[in-house]
Every structure is written in structure tokens, then in C-alpha cells.
Write a protein that holds these residues in place. Structure first.
Motif, PDB file in Angstrom:
ATOM      1  N   UNK A 202       0.843  -1.185   0.000  1.00 50.25           N
ATOM      2  CA  UNK A 202       0.000   0.000   0.000  1.00 50.25           C
ATOM      3  C   UNK A 202       0.885   1.244   0.000  1.00 50.25           C
ATOM      4  N   UNK A 203       0.522   2.238  -0.810  1.00 51.63           N
ATOM      5  CA  UNK A 203       1.320   3.457  -0.862  1.00 51.63           C
ATOM      6  C   UNK A 203       0.459   4.621  -1.328  1.00 51.63           C
ATOM      7  N   UNK A 204       0.882   5.835  -0.971  1.00 56.96           N
ATOM      8  CA  UNK A 204       0.267   7.047  -1.493  1.00 56.96           C
ATOM      9  C   UNK A 204       1.024   7.455  -2.759  1.00 56.96           C
ATOM     10  N   UNK A 205       0.283   7.680  -3.836  1.00 62.10           N
ATOM     11  CA  UNK A 205       0.904   8.076  -5.095  1.00 62.10           C
ATOM     12  C   UNK A 205       1.114   9.582  -5.099  1.00 62.10           C
ATOM     13  N   UNK A 206       2.363   9.997  -5.258  1.00 61.61           N
ATOM     14  CA  UNK A 206       2.721  11.410  -5.212  1.00 61.61           C
ATOM     15  C   UNK A 206       2.930  12.014  -6.593  1.00 61.61           C
ATOM     16  N   UNK A 207       3.109  11.180  -7.616  1.00 63.07           N
ATOM     17  CA  UNK A 207       3.336  11.680  -8.966  1.00 63.07           C
ATOM     18  C   UNK A 207       4.420  10.888  -9.661  1.00 63.07           C
ATOM     19  N   UNK A 208       5.099  11.509 -10.622  1.00 61.72           N
ATOM     20  CA  UNK A 208       6.237  10.884 -11.280  1.00 61.72           C
ATOM     21  C   UNK A 208       7.413  11.856 -11.258  1.00 61.72           C
ATOM     22  N   UNK A 209       8.631  11.298 -11.278  1.00 66.48           N
ATOM     23  CA  UNK A 209       9.811  12.158 -11.312  1.00 66.48           C
ATOM     24  C   UNK A 209      10.167  12.485 -12.761  1.00 66.48           C
ATOM     25  N   UNK A 210      11.298  13.094 -12.984  1.00 65.78           N
ATOM     26  CA  UNK A 210      11.678  13.527 -14.329  1.00 65.78           C
ATOM     27  C   UNK A 210      11.975  12.372 -15.273  1.00 65.78           C
ATOM     28  N   UNK A 211      12.104  11.158 -14.739  1.00 66.42           N
ATOM     29  CA  UNK A 211      12.332   9.971 -15.563  1.00 66.42           C
ATOM     30  C   UNK A 211      11.087   9.098 -15.655  1.00 66.42           C
ATOM     31  N   UNK A 212       9.936   9.654 -15.286  1.00 67.40           N
ATOM     32  CA  UNK A 212       8.652   8.973 -15.319  1.00 67.40           C
ATOM     33  C   UNK A 212       8.571   7.806 -14.346  1.00 67.40           C
ATOM     34  N   UNK A 213       9.440   7.787 -13.331  1.00 70.18           N
ATOM     35  CA  UNK A 213       9.316   6.785 -12.279  1.00 70.18           C
ATOM     36  C   UNK A 213       8.189   7.210 -11.332  1.00 70.18           C
ATOM     37  N   UNK A 214       7.441   6.232 -10.850  1.00 65.46           N
ATOM     38  CA  UNK A 214       6.321   6.519  -9.948  1.00 65.46           C
ATOM     39  C   UNK A 214       6.842   6.883  -8.563  1.00 65.46           C
ATOM     40  N   UNK A 215       6.469   8.053  -8.097  1.00 68.68           N
ATOM     41  CA  UNK A 215       6.888   8.534  -6.781  1.00 68.68           C
ATOM     42  C   UNK A 215       5.812   8.168  -5.765  1.00 68.68           C
ATOM     43  N   UNK A 216       6.174   7.373  -4.764  1.00 69.00           N
ATOM     44  CA  UNK A 216       5.202   6.906  -3.777  1.00 69.00           C
ATOM     45  C   UNK A 216       5.714   7.135  -2.360  1.00 69.00           C
ATOM     46  N   UNK A 217       4.763   7.194  -1.438  1.00 73.30           N
ATOM     47  CA  UNK A 217       5.104   7.249  -0.019  1.00 73.30           C
ATOM     48  C   UNK A 217       4.385   6.114   0.699  1.00 73.30           C
ATOM     49  N   UNK A 218       5.135   5.305   1.442  1.00 72.62           N
ATOM     50  CA  UNK A 218       4.570   4.183   2.177  1.00 72.62           C
ATOM     51  C   UNK A 218       4.023   4.643   3.525  1.00 72.62           C
ATOM     52  N   UNK A 219       3.180   3.822   4.164  1.00 76.70           N
ATOM     53  CA  UNK A 219       2.576   4.215   5.441  1.00 76.70           C
ATOM     54  C   UNK A 219       3.583   4.598   6.523  1.00 76.70           C
ATOM     55  N   UNK A 220       4.809   4.053   6.473  1.00 76.23           N
ATOM     56  CA  UNK A 220       5.807   4.387   7.481  1.00 76.23           C
ATOM     57  C   UNK A 220       6.535   5.701   7.180  1.00 76.23           C
ATOM     58  N   UNK A 221       6.136   6.375   6.078  1.00 77.14           N
ATOM     59  CA  UNK A 221       6.741   7.646   5.719  1.00 77.14           C
ATOM     60  C   UNK A 221       7.875   7.546   4.718  1.00 77.14           C
ATOM     61  N   UNK A 222       8.368   6.340   4.470  1.00 78.82           N
ATOM     62  CA  UNK A 222       9.451   6.170   3.498  1.00 78.82           C
ATOM     63  C   UNK A 222       8.928   6.426   2.089  1.00 78.82           C
ATOM     64  N   UNK A 223       9.756   7.042   1.258  1.00 76.46           N
ATOM     65  CA  UNK A 223       9.383   7.327  -0.116  1.00 76.46           C
ATOM     66  C   UNK A 223      10.252   6.521  -1.080  1.00 76.46           C
ATOM     67  N   UNK A 224       9.716   6.252  -2.264  1.00 81.71           N
ATOM     68  CA  UNK A 224      10.454   5.481  -3.261  1.00 81.71           C
ATOM     69  C   UNK A 224      10.057   5.937  -4.653  1.00 81.71           C
ATOM     70  N   UNK A 225      10.934   5.650  -5.617  1.00 84.30           N
ATOM     71  CA  UNK A 225      10.677   5.945  -7.021  1.00 84.30           C
ATOM     72  C   UNK A 225      10.730   4.618  -7.777  1.00 84.30           C
ATOM     73  N   UNK A 226       9.609   4.223  -8.351  1.00 81.66           N
ATOM     74  CA  UNK A 226       9.479   2.908  -8.974  1.00 81.66           C
ATOM     75  C   UNK A 226       9.533   3.021 -10.481  1.00 81.66           C
ATOM     76  N   UNK A 227      10.454   2.274 -11.100  1.00 78.47           N
ATOM     77  CA  UNK A 227      10.536   2.248 -12.561  1.00 78.47           C
ATOM     78  C   UNK A 227       9.733   1.094 -13.143  1.00 78.47           C
TER      79      UNK A 227
END
Length: 237
Positions: A202-227
């Protein structure tokens, strides 16, 4: 940008057809467009339901980032469909076009490499549902029209899609569609289940970065960029 369009009524897969022509030496910007597919493919090897619609694949002979190609095609479809219909269109990361809460278009990009590892060509395949007929058993599926499209609409839509895609392709390295893709994202700010690396999180979708990777935030506050990955369920509450 000049496309060489080959039109057929029915085929197995326009991506497979373009691949055969590419191997036989077809030039860049060759396009195969069909009204129906009998063996359409989606992401991850899934079958792609293909009733009467518009299915077309474009051959590219220069190497371009796959994410840039897929997202440019999605934006091109949105622009073309909005020009020809009275609906609004958005994108669901990374390769789907939605309208009125339902998927109306899917995009599949394939890159092919030579035995020595060098780039050979890319194929950008796009499938657009023109009518809801034949899609009644697919709950998420939508279409540009509830019934049959107007006469000549398929050809007009193909031309508009290719014109829009061609303009973006001219400067694709600069990602001229990045801001528009971000504006058209339909799930930004929502919580969703995301499948990545074999796990569903489960994650909150924040948008995409300049490389079109999906920017997400997990419930624990950690963020990630998914290709890679897939948004499988959106939590609306």
C-alpha cells in the motif's frame, strides 16, 4: 514527421506484424493499423481483449527511453481523443488511458536487440476501444463511444494520434510531454495497492519524477521511485 501506414481489417497482433516487417528491413515510422486483433498482448504477457477498435504499432529505428515512448504515446492518445470527442482523458501510470473512470486505451512498447547486444529497433503498440460492444464482461473497460463510432472516425483518430506522437517524438530526448503527463495522472494523491518486485504494498501516489518513475510514499513515511510495477487497486476513501 511522415508515417508509412499499412491498414488491415484484422490481424493477430500489430506488434507481431511490425516485428516481422522490421526483421525484413522495413524503414522507421512504418505503421500497421487494424480494426481487430485476435492475439493482442498487454503488459507482462497478458492477453489483450481486442474487439472492434483501433490497434496500431509504430516502428522506430533509433533508441529512445521506453518510459518516454510509452508516456508520449499516452499523451498523444489523450490529445487526439479530446480533439475528436467531447470527453476528457487521463493516464494511469504508466501505460493506460482512462476516461470517466474506465480504461479506454493500453500501450505496449517493446525494444529489440541484436545478438551482439546492440539496439535494433523499438515498437510502440497502442490499442484504443472505440465501442463498448464486446467489452461487457470486462468491468474496468471503457470506450470512446457507447455504440459504434461515426463513419470515418477510426482513420481520423489514427491520423491525430500519429500527428501528436510525431510532434513529441521530434524532441523526445527533452521529454516535452512530462508536465502534461503529470497533469493528466488520475491517481496522484490517492492511496493504492502497488505490485512491485513480486510484492503488493500500500502506498500514497505522489506523482512521477523527471524519468517517469512513480513517486510513492509508504505508510511508514518512506518514499520510493518505482521504474517497474503496477497499480492494481485504488483506495478511494
Amino acid at each position: 514527421m511522415k508515417f508509412n501506414i499499412i491498414r488491415v481489417v484484422e490481424t493477430g497482433s500489430t506488434n507481431d506484424d511490425i516485428k516481422q516487417r522490421a526483421e525484413a528491413g522495413a524503414p522507421a515510422l512504418t505503421v500497421i493499423a487494424a480494426e481487430r486483433q485476435t492475439a493482442g498482448k498487454g503488459r507482462l504477457g497478458r492477453a489483450f481483449v481486442s474487439p472492434d477498435g483501433l490497434y496500431f504499432s509504430v516502428l522506430l529505428r533509433r533508441q529512445v527511453d521506453v518510459a518516454a515512448l510509452v508516456t508520449a504515446s499516452a499523451v498523444a492518445v489523450c490529445r487526439a481523443a479530446e480533439k475528436l470527442t467531447d470527453k476528457k482523458y487521463g493516464v494511469k501510470w504508466v501505460n493506460d488511458v482512462y476516461s470517466e473512470g474506465r480504461k479506454v486505451c493500453g500501450i505496449l512498447c517493446e525494444s529489440v536487440f541484436s545478438p551482439d547486444g546492440s539496439f535494433a529497433y523499438s515498437i510502440v503498440g497502442t490499442g484504443i476501444n472505440l465501442s463498448k460492444k464486446g467489452l461487457e464482461s470486462v468491468p474496468v473497460a471503457g470506450a470512446l463511444f457507447a455504440d459504434n463510432p461515426p463513419e470515418g472516425f477510426r482513420d481520423r483518430l489514427l491520423n491525430e494520434c500519429l500527428n501528436a506522437f510525431g510532434k513529441l517524438l521530434e524532441e523526445i530526448q527533452k521529454k516535452p510531454h512530462l508536465d502534461e503527463y503529470r497533469r493528466r495522472m488520475i491517481l496522484t494523491g490517492r492511496d493504492a495497492d502497488i505490485v512491485t518486485a513480486g510484492k503488493t504494498l500500500r502506498a500514497r501516489i505522489l506523482g512521477v519524477d523527471d524519468d517517469f518513475r512513480l513517486h510513492v510514499r509508504y505508510p511508514d513515511g518512506a518514499e520510493a521511485f518505482l521504474s517497474t510495477g503496477e497499480v492494481t487497486r485504488t483506495i478511494l476513501s
